[in-house]
Motif scaffolding. Sequence first.
Motif, PDB file in Angstrom:
ATOM      1  N   MET A   1       1.980   6.137 -13.388  1.00 50.59           N
ATOM      2  CA  MET A   1       1.710   5.637 -12.049  1.00 50.59           C
ATOM      3  C   MET A   1       0.661   4.524 -12.104  1.00 50.59           C
ATOM      4  SD  MET A   1       3.731   7.651 -10.331  1.00 50.59           S
ATOM      5  CE  MET A   1       3.257   7.486  -8.602  1.00 50.59           C
ATOM      6  N   LYS A   2       0.704   3.633 -11.143  1.00 51.09           N
ATOM      7  CA  LYS A   2      -0.314   2.590 -11.038  1.00 51.09           C
ATOM      8  C   LYS A   2      -0.691   2.405  -9.574  1.00 51.09           C
ATOM      9  CE  LYS A   2       2.826  -1.376 -10.720  1.00 51.09           C
ATOM     10  NZ  LYS A   2       3.190  -2.691 -11.314  1.00 51.09           N
ATOM     11  N   ARG A   3      -1.914   1.922  -9.353  1.00 48.70           N
ATOM     12  CA  ARG A   3      -2.385   1.699  -7.987  1.00 48.70           C
ATOM     13  C   ARG A   3      -1.629   0.543  -7.348  1.00 48.70           C
ATOM     14  NH1 ARG A   3      -6.930   4.317  -6.352  1.00 48.70           N
ATOM     15  NH2 ARG A   3      -8.203   5.342  -7.950  1.00 48.70           N
ATOM     16  N   VAL A   4      -1.321   0.704  -6.081  1.00 46.55           N
ATOM     17  CA  VAL A   4      -0.661  -0.355  -5.332  1.00 46.55           C
ATOM     18  C   VAL A   4      -1.671  -1.433  -4.948  1.00 46.55           C
ATOM     19  CG1 VAL A   4       0.719  -0.879  -3.291  1.00 46.55           C
ATOM     20  CG2 VAL A   4       1.013   1.315  -4.456  1.00 46.55           C
ATOM     21  N   GLY A   5      -2.914  -1.004  -4.654  1.00 50.13           N
ATOM     22  CA  GLY A   5      -3.971  -1.964  -4.322  1.00 50.13           C
ATOM     23  C   GLY A   5      -3.793  -2.588  -2.960  1.00 50.13           C
ATOM     24  N   LYS A   6      -4.062  -3.895  -2.879  1.00 52.92           N
ATOM     25  CA  LYS A   6      -4.025  -4.552  -1.572  1.00 52.92           C
ATOM     26  C   LYS A   6      -2.629  -4.985  -1.154  1.00 52.92           C
ATOM     27  CE  LYS A   6      -5.583  -9.009  -3.500  1.00 52.92           C
ATOM     28  NZ  LYS A   6      -6.635 -10.034  -3.406  1.00 52.92           N
ATOM     29  N   THR A   7      -1.617  -4.668  -1.973  1.00 49.48           N
ATOM     30  CA  THR A   7      -0.239  -5.005  -1.597  1.00 49.48           C
ATOM     31  C   THR A   7       0.477  -3.837  -0.915  1.00 49.48           C
ATOM     32  OG1 THR A   7       0.649  -4.324  -3.758  1.00 49.48           O
ATOM     33  CG2 THR A   7      -0.067  -6.622  -3.524  1.00 49.48           C
ATOM     34  N   CYS A   8      -0.222  -2.737  -0.714  1.00 47.07           N
ATOM     35  CA  CYS A   8       0.408  -1.573  -0.083  1.00 47.07           C
ATOM     36  C   CYS A   8       0.893  -1.955   1.326  1.00 47.07           C
ATOM     37  CB  CYS A   8      -0.572  -0.419  -0.010  1.00 47.07           C
ATOM     38  SG  CYS A   8       0.097   1.050   0.809  1.00 47.07           S
ATOM     39  N   PRO A   9       2.155  -1.699   1.645  1.00 48.11           N
ATOM     40  CA  PRO A   9       2.668  -2.062   2.981  1.00 48.11           C
ATOM     41  C   PRO A   9       2.007  -1.284   4.117  1.00 48.11           C
ATOM     42  CG  PRO A   9       4.267  -0.749   1.770  1.00 48.11           C
ATOM     43  CD  PRO A   9       3.202  -1.116   0.788  1.00 48.11           C
ATOM     44  N   LYS A  10       1.391  -0.138   3.795  1.00 46.89           N
ATOM     45  CA  LYS A  10       0.748   0.657   4.845  1.00 46.89           C
ATOM     46  C   LYS A  10      -0.563   0.038   5.325  1.00 46.89           C
ATOM     47  CE  LYS A  10       2.517   5.075   3.065  1.00 46.89           C
ATOM     48  NZ  LYS A  10       2.105   6.410   2.545  1.00 46.89           N
ATOM     49  N   LEU A  11      -1.092  -0.942   4.576  1.00 56.02           N
ATOM     50  CA  LEU A  11      -2.367  -1.550   4.941  1.00 56.02           C
ATOM     51  C   LEU A  11      -2.258  -2.452   6.169  1.00 56.02           C
ATOM     52  CD1 LEU A  11      -3.815  -2.480   1.430  1.00 56.02           C
ATOM     53  CD2 LEU A  11      -4.633  -0.692   2.979  1.00 56.02           C
ATOM     54  N   ARG A  12      -1.054  -2.909   6.463  1.00 56.09           N
ATOM     55  CA  ARG A  12      -0.862  -3.812   7.598  1.00 56.09           C
ATOM     56  C   ARG A  12       0.177  -3.265   8.561  1.00 56.09           C
ATOM     57  NH1 ARG A  12      -2.896  -8.971   7.497  1.00 56.09           N
ATOM     58  NH2 ARG A  12      -3.877  -9.661   5.571  1.00 56.09           N
ATOM     59  N   ASN A  13       0.031  -3.653   9.801  1.00 56.53           N
ATOM     60  CA  ASN A  13       1.035  -3.347  10.806  1.00 56.53           C
ATOM     61  C   ASN A  13       1.332  -4.622  11.584  1.00 56.53           C
ATOM     62  OD1 ASN A  13      -1.112  -3.634  12.693  1.00 56.53           O
ATOM     63  ND2 ASN A  13      -1.644  -1.459  12.445  1.00 56.53           N
ATOM     64  N   SER A  14       2.052  -4.495  12.667  1.00 54.24           N
ATOM     65  CA  SER A  14       2.489  -5.685  13.410  1.00 54.24           C
ATOM     66  C   SER A  14       1.324  -6.491  13.995  1.00 54.24           C
ATOM     67  CB  SER A  14       3.435  -5.275  14.532  1.00 54.24           C
ATOM     68  OG  SER A  14       2.797  -4.345  15.403  1.00 54.24           O
ATOM     69  N   SER A  15       0.188  -5.852  14.192  1.00 56.67           N
ATOM     70  CA  SER A  15      -0.952  -6.539  14.801  1.00 56.67           C
ATOM     71  C   SER A  15      -2.035  -6.938  13.793  1.00 56.67           C
ATOM     72  CB  SER A  15      -1.575  -5.652  15.885  1.00 56.67           C
ATOM     73  OG  SER A  15      -2.013  -4.416  15.336  1.00 56.67           O
ATOM     74  N   GLY A  16      -1.817  -6.669  12.512  1.00 54.40           N
ATOM     75  CA  GLY A  16      -2.804  -7.033  11.487  1.00 54.40           C
ATOM     76  C   GLY A  16      -3.120  -5.870  10.570  1.00 54.40           C
TER      77      GLY A  16
END
Length: 207
Positions: free
Chosen positions: A35-50
């Motif tokens: 396994m490896k860390r997703v980091g700042k590319t994780c899709p859960k970090l952003r939503n439709s408003s930012g």
Amino acid sequence: MAISAGSVFKRCSCRRPVLDADGAPVVDASGKPKMKRVGKTCPKLRNSSGWSSHHGTWHFQLEFTVAEVGRQVVARGGLASRAEAEEQLAVVRDLLRLADRVGAGSQEIGVLRVEIAKRIRQDLAGCGRLPSAEEVSRAIRAGQPLNGFVTVGQWLTDWLAGKSALSASTRRIYESHLRNYLIPTSATSGWTSCAPRKSPPCSPGSR
């Protein structure tokens, strides 16, 4: 040798499987998927408003390059809010700019920036706080090392030098106590840069 503006962003601790060139999961010696860390590319970090308010923590990163040393990075994560990350990024930027105000020439400025960056990383790793501009400026003016061990004698001398409001008679008394009692008895004892040093171990004249 310019200091970057720096960036503020979110990261999380989510992980995903490591895939080979064919897109198949890579396994370790025990047969478990790597396994490896997703980091700042994780899709859960952003939503439709930012940025998501419920996923990940805030980070900041600032970079600069010194010819003789190379690329330097000062970064921190795990912060609770964007405002906190931006505030700490601004403090780091101001700390590094102290080198521009006191350094004589580009080479000395570069050396000072590297030493200040080391001090910042050291304090963040050791006690989770940023050094104050006063601490760093005072060490530079006194010719003390910005990193590592500072003797009690060094700090007491610097402490007294910073007490500009003392009367001449009080200053003479303090100097006498430091010279005859506190500094000789402290000898080689000292603090690391993270140790609290707001007042001397025993105020001169106190009992």
